[in-house]
Design a protein around this motif. Structure first.
Motif, PDB file in Angstrom:
ATOM      1  N   GLU A 162      54.588  65.178  25.522  1.00 29.02           N
ATOM      2  CA  GLU A 162      55.689  65.125  24.566  1.00 29.02           C
ATOM      3  C   GLU A 162      55.399  64.074  23.487  1.00 29.02           C
ATOM      4  OE1 GLU A 162      59.417  63.618  25.925  1.00 29.02           O
ATOM      5  OE2 GLU A 162      58.529  62.402  27.499  1.00 29.02           O
ATOM      6  N   ASN A 163      56.198  64.140  22.450  1.00 32.11           N
ATOM      7  CA  ASN A 163      56.043  63.247  21.286  1.00 32.11           C
ATOM      8  C   ASN A 163      54.694  63.471  20.609  1.00 32.11           C
ATOM      9  OD1 ASN A 163      58.555  61.996  21.961  1.00 32.11           O
ATOM     10  ND2 ASN A 163      57.470  60.703  23.449  1.00 32.11           N
ATOM     11  N   ASN A 164      54.164  64.675  20.756  1.00 35.27           N
ATOM     12  CA  ASN A 164      52.885  64.986  20.122  1.00 35.27           C
ATOM     13  C   ASN A 164      53.034  64.984  18.610  1.00 35.27           C
ATOM     14  OD1 ASN A 164      54.460  67.520  20.906  1.00 35.27           O
ATOM     15  ND2 ASN A 164      53.113  68.289  19.285  1.00 35.27           N
ATOM     16  N   PRO A 165      51.940  64.687  17.876  1.00 35.10           N
ATOM     17  CA  PRO A 165      52.036  64.750  16.414  1.00 35.10           C
ATOM     18  C   PRO A 165      52.156  66.192  15.945  1.00 35.10           C
ATOM     19  CG  PRO A 165      49.787  64.277  17.107  1.00 35.10           C
ATOM     20  CD  PRO A 165      50.638  64.190  18.327  1.00 35.10           C
ATOM     21  N   ARG A 166      52.871  66.387  14.888  1.00 32.88           N
ATOM     22  CA  ARG A 166      53.021  67.724  14.316  1.00 32.88           C
ATOM     23  C   ARG A 166      51.689  68.195  13.757  1.00 32.88           C
ATOM     24  NH1 ARG A 166      57.988  67.983  10.260  1.00 32.88           N
ATOM     25  NH2 ARG A 166      57.286  70.159  10.334  1.00 32.88           N
ATOM     26  N   GLY A 167      51.388  69.448  14.019  1.00 32.47           N
ATOM     27  CA  GLY A 167      50.136  70.011  13.527  1.00 32.47           C
ATOM     28  C   GLY A 167      48.974  69.854  14.481  1.00 32.47           C
ATOM     29  N   ALA A 168      49.163  69.198  15.619  1.00 33.06           N
ATOM     30  CA  ALA A 168      48.060  69.007  16.567  1.00 33.06           C
ATOM     31  C   ALA A 168      47.745  70.327  17.277  1.00 33.06           C
ATOM     32  CB  ALA A 168      48.421  67.939  17.593  1.00 33.06           C
ATOM     33  N   SER A 169      46.446  70.527  17.565  1.00 33.27           N
ATOM     34  CA  SER A 169      46.050  71.734  18.283  1.00 33.27           C
ATOM     35  C   SER A 169      46.450  71.609  19.756  1.00 33.27           C
ATOM     36  CB  SER A 169      44.545  71.956  18.166  1.00 33.27           C
ATOM     37  OG  SER A 169      43.851  70.874  18.733  1.00 33.27           O
ATOM     38  N   ILE A 170      46.952  72.705  20.310  1.00 31.17           N
ATOM     39  CA  ILE A 170      47.445  72.700  21.691  1.00 31.17           C
ATOM     40  C   ILE A 170      46.426  73.340  22.630  1.00 31.17           C
ATOM     41  CG2 ILE A 170      49.286  73.493  23.219  1.00 31.17           C
ATOM     42  CD1 ILE A 170      51.109  73.616  20.808  1.00 31.17           C
ATOM     43  N   PHE A 171      45.949  74.495  22.262  1.00 35.51           N
ATOM     44  CA  PHE A 171      45.126  75.280  23.165  1.00 35.51           C
ATOM     45  C   PHE A 171      44.344  76.298  22.329  1.00 35.51           C
ATOM     46  CE2 PHE A 171      44.487  78.527  26.572  1.00 35.51           C
ATOM     47  CZ  PHE A 171      43.863  77.698  27.479  1.00 35.51           C
ATOM     48  N   CYS A 172      43.369  76.894  22.939  1.00 32.44           N
ATOM     49  CA  CYS A 172      42.587  77.918  22.252  1.00 32.44           C
ATOM     50  C   CYS A 172      42.386  79.083  23.207  1.00 32.44           C
ATOM     51  CB  CYS A 172      41.238  77.358  21.786  1.00 32.44           C
ATOM     52  SG  CYS A 172      40.209  78.604  20.953  1.00 32.44           S
TER      53      CYS A 172
END
Length: 814
Positions: A463-473
């Protein structure tokens, strides 16, 4: 130089030397001796003590010794017998070589007289060396046509001895063809010569063995031998002769270039240069000279070019043998070429299709080929087939033509390219074969949808991840090719908590990488369920779906929240009650806290951060229970302030604190009003009321100070002072229960051992605080010092002032 026959009877020679030793004096102090060479060490030379006119025992006493001049001494003194003896073996030839007279000179010193005697010793030669030739064998070559009387110089011998012991005569072993002549020169040297007495005939005798003997004049006579080998040289009177006048050979046509077919041989009865035979190819018409090679030395016939039965089946080669002077003879070689299977089959691709679509059915023609073998008969019969287990067949057409066709439909995803090997084998023995390769490409059609490696995926994001960060592929594979394998990714639209899925995550259509469009909060959204679609670019396009679960991981972003004791909202003060008779472990209260996080981030631990009386209370690490750590004493203050900290186990940990007030009392005063509900009415006469309160507090303080002084002076009557204090508080017995502050059903009354009075008409305007006495073992909370407390008085005082709402005061007595 080799020495022969050394003198055998050395003891007899020693006696002879004694007899020959002669002593004479020539001039002042000169002594002369003579001695033979080759005597043993210690042999007698002369009586030196007699010549020096001394006794033998005087030699050592007078210091008689041989004076060395830097060379090795050949003689020594025998001090016991007074004799001069040899110091070692003496070789006259080493000392004087060929000199007729060999003298050795040295001096003898008599130290006590400082007198020098010169000694001269003549070394006599003995016949200890035989004449010796520098070589053991001499080779002489004489032509068989050499005229008689011709002389040939011979090797001379050398004898290191002198006089009659040296070389005297030469002798030649008896023979019928040669004699010996000795040539004398002016210096006395003798040179032997070999004289040819009669004409030589090589055919009768090729080699003559002679012995030249050199002898000296010693007694006994010594001699040396030289072996002479006379070789009769031949005259060229015979031509070379071949072993055969005609040679025949049969060779296969596939014989490698450079192979020797046969070896011709011609012999010449002559010798030397006359018998040196060389071989030459005779001039022949056509290209025969270019096909064969004749080694001029060895007579080997080899081929220069490959033989071909189809070009020529027979060759006739003429050759010559010639000796050194030029005599020659001729012969011929007949070469028969044998036919063999030396031509491999040939495969010619007449027509070829480079690619076949994978939906093509069996029987699709790929290539038209032709096979051919230059050989004839059985060697020219060819069989052709497809090598390996491949889905292709060969079907014979007309003549030697074959069609290559598919045996079944092809699948590009299994095999996209075929390397087809065609092999042709003829019927020769051994058979020859040829292979050729055909590359066939299978054209693709869009018959496979994209496929994910898993049926479902799971991803985790804090949580509190930065906006626009890649999550998964996510990645899908399509076994097709080119545009049929070009994959695009998309998310199936959905809603999460009433908001579109597209506001939460997005996916890159080309790479399949998912990005977070907002910062997730674990306390709001804990997981997202997505459906990802992968589509290819074929016509028509094919697609497949896969589910993706995104789980939000908790972070320690929430501090612990204290539920109890809760902060008051009506201005009242929460107090916990601990009876003075409480035993150790008594449960006073319990701090209750929660954490909105989860897992380890929500694991809470409690600890006592600050206490006005250290060691009095303890807090449970995991329960938050506040218990007494020891029994309460009379000296313990009636009011205890505790600061409890609650901390989670996150990284980094977060914490919260709460301040507890604990009253230590066994009974409840009657005059205590509701501690948490006192309000100061807004009145214009507040300043007068404050003045009255200050005066009242001052009076009470004076009384309290007087009591304290009495208590300090009368320590032994402290129990009486306690009774007086209890009596002074007896008027509080009738206070109703409504005047207590209640927290969660627990009634509490604030008491303290220290004297603390707070006077205020309005907590936001003014207050008066009397500081507590300083005890070494008491911790005073700064928070408690800054806190305003109500000062309560009896109902009679309020009535005297005429206004019951004028003032509310809390009085804490000790």
């Amino acid at each position: 130089m080799t020495k022969y026959l050394r003198f055998k009877h050395r003891r007899g020679l020693t006696l002879l030397c004694v007899l020959l030793g002669t002593l004479c004096k020539t001039g002042s102090g000169q002594i002369h001796y003579s001695v033979q060479e080759e005597l043993d060490k210690g042999s007698f030379v002369g009586n030196i003590s007699k010549n020096l006119e001394l006794e033998p025992w005087e030699l050592a006493e007078r210091g008689v010794r041989i004076v060395s001049r830097g060379r090795t001494q050949l003689f020594a003194l025998n001090l016991q017998s007074g004799s001069l003896v040899t110091a070692g073996r003496i070789d006259r030839e080493e000392l004087c070589a060929q000199s007729a007279l060999c003298l050795v000179k040295f001096n003898i010193l008599v130290e006590d007289k400082l007198k020098i005697f010169e000694v001269e010793i003549e070394i006599k030669d003995i016949n200890d060396n035989a004449p010796d030739f520098l070589t053991e064998e001499l080779l002489i070559k004489i032509g068989e046509l050499t005229a008689p009387g011709t002389r040939f110089p011979l090797k001379t011998a050398f004898d290191p001895d002198v006089g009659t012991n040296s070389l005297q005569n030469y002798h030649l072993s008896p023979n019928d063809y040669f004699s010996l002549a000795v040539k004398h020169v002016s210096d006395g040297a003798k040179y032997p010569e070999l004289v040819l007495e009669r004409a030589l005939d090589r055919e009768q005798k090729k080699v003559h063995q002679l012995v030249l003997i050199a002898s000296d004049g010693g007694n006994p006579v010594h001699s040396g031998n030289l072996c002479i080998q006379v070789i009769v040289l031949d005259a060229n009177d015979n031509p070379p002769v071949f072993t055969q006048t005609e040679y025949q050979v049969s060779v296969p046509e596939n014989l490698p270039v450079g192979t020797t077919l046969l070896t011709v041989n011609a012999t010449d009865p002559d010798e030397g240069f006359n018998a040196q035979v060389s071989y030459i190819l005779d001039k022949m018409p056509g290209n025969v000279a270019q096909m064969f090679d004749l080694n001029s030395v060895t007579g080997d016939i080899s081929i220069l070019k490959s033989l071909d039965y189809e070009d020529a089946t027979f060759y006739e080669i003429k050759i010559e043998a010639q000796d050194g002077p030029g005599l020659l003879s001729r012969a011929k070689i007949l070469v028969t070429v044998l036919d063999v299977n030396d031509n491999a089959p040939e495969i010619i691709i007449t027509s070829l299709t480079g690619s076949v679509p994978e939906e093509a059915t069996a029987g699709r023609e790929i290539a038209l080929i032709n096979v051919h073998d230059r050989d004839s008969g059985q060697n020219g019969q060819v069989t052709v087939f497809v090598l390996g287990n491949m889905p292709f067949n060969l079907e014979k057409s007309i003549d030697q033509y074959y069609r290559l066709m598919t045996a079944r439909s092809l699948d590009r995803e299994q095999v996209s390219e075929y390397n087809i090997t065609l092999r042709a084998i003829d019927g020769g023995n051994p058979p020859l074969s040829t292979s050729t390769h055909i590359t066939l490409h299978v054209a693709d059609i869009n018959d496979n949808p994209p496929a994910f490696s898993q049926s479902s995926y799971s991803a985790y994001i804090p949580e509190n991840n930065p906006r626009g960060a890649s999550i998964f592929c996510v990645t899908a594979q399509d076994p097709d090719s080119i545009h049929n394998a070009h994959i695009t990714y998309a998310l199936t639209e959905d809603t999460i908590q009433g908001a579109p899925l597209s506001t939460y995550v997005s996916i890159n259509s080309d790479t399949g990488v998912l990005y977070a469009l907002r910062s997730f909060d674990y306390e709001q959204v804990r997981d997202l369920q997505l459906l990802v679609t992968a589509s290819d670019s074929g016509n028509p396009p094919l697609s497949s779906n896969v589910s993706l679960s995104i789980f939000v991981l908790d972070q320690n972003d929430n501090a612990p929240e204290i539920l109890y004791p809760a902060l008051p909202t009506d201005g009242s003060t929460g107090v916990e009650l601990a009876p003075r008779s409480a035993e150790p472990g008594y449960l006073v209260t319990k701090v209750v806290a929660v954490d909105r996080d989860s897992g380890q981030n929500a694991w809470l631990s409690y600890r006592l951060l600050k206490a006005s009386e250290p060691g009095l209370f303890a807090v449970g690490l995991h329960t938050g229970e506040v218990r007494t750590a020891r029994a309460l004493l009379d000296r313990d203050a009636l009011k205890q302030s505790l600061v409890v900290a609650v901390q989670d186990h996150g990284q980094p940990p977060l914490s919260a604190t709460v301040t507890l007030t604990v009253a230590v009392a066994d009974s409840i005063p009657a005059v205590l009003a509701d501690l948490g509900s006192i309000r100061t009415p807004a009145d214009p006469d507040d300043s007068d009321l404050t003045l009255y309160l200050v005066v009242a507090v001052a009076a009470v303080s004076c009384v309290f100070l007087a009591v304290v002084i009495v208590l300090l002076a009368l320590r032994l009557r402290r129990w009486h002072a306690s009774r007086l204090l209890q009596a002074s508080g007896g008027g509080l017995v009738g206070v109703p229960a409504s005047h207590f502050v209640g927290v969660d059903g627990v009634r509490a009354f604030l008491q303290t051992y220290s004297h603390e009075v707070s006077l205020t008409a309005d907590s936001r305007k003014s207050h008066v605080i009397f500081p507590q006495p300083n005890y070494a073992d008491t911790l005073i909370s700064q928070e408690s010092c800054e806190k305003s407390e109500s000062f309560l008085v009896s109902q009679d005082l309020l009535q005297t002032k005429g206004d019951p709402n004028l003032l509310q005061v809390s009085l804490f007595l000790s």
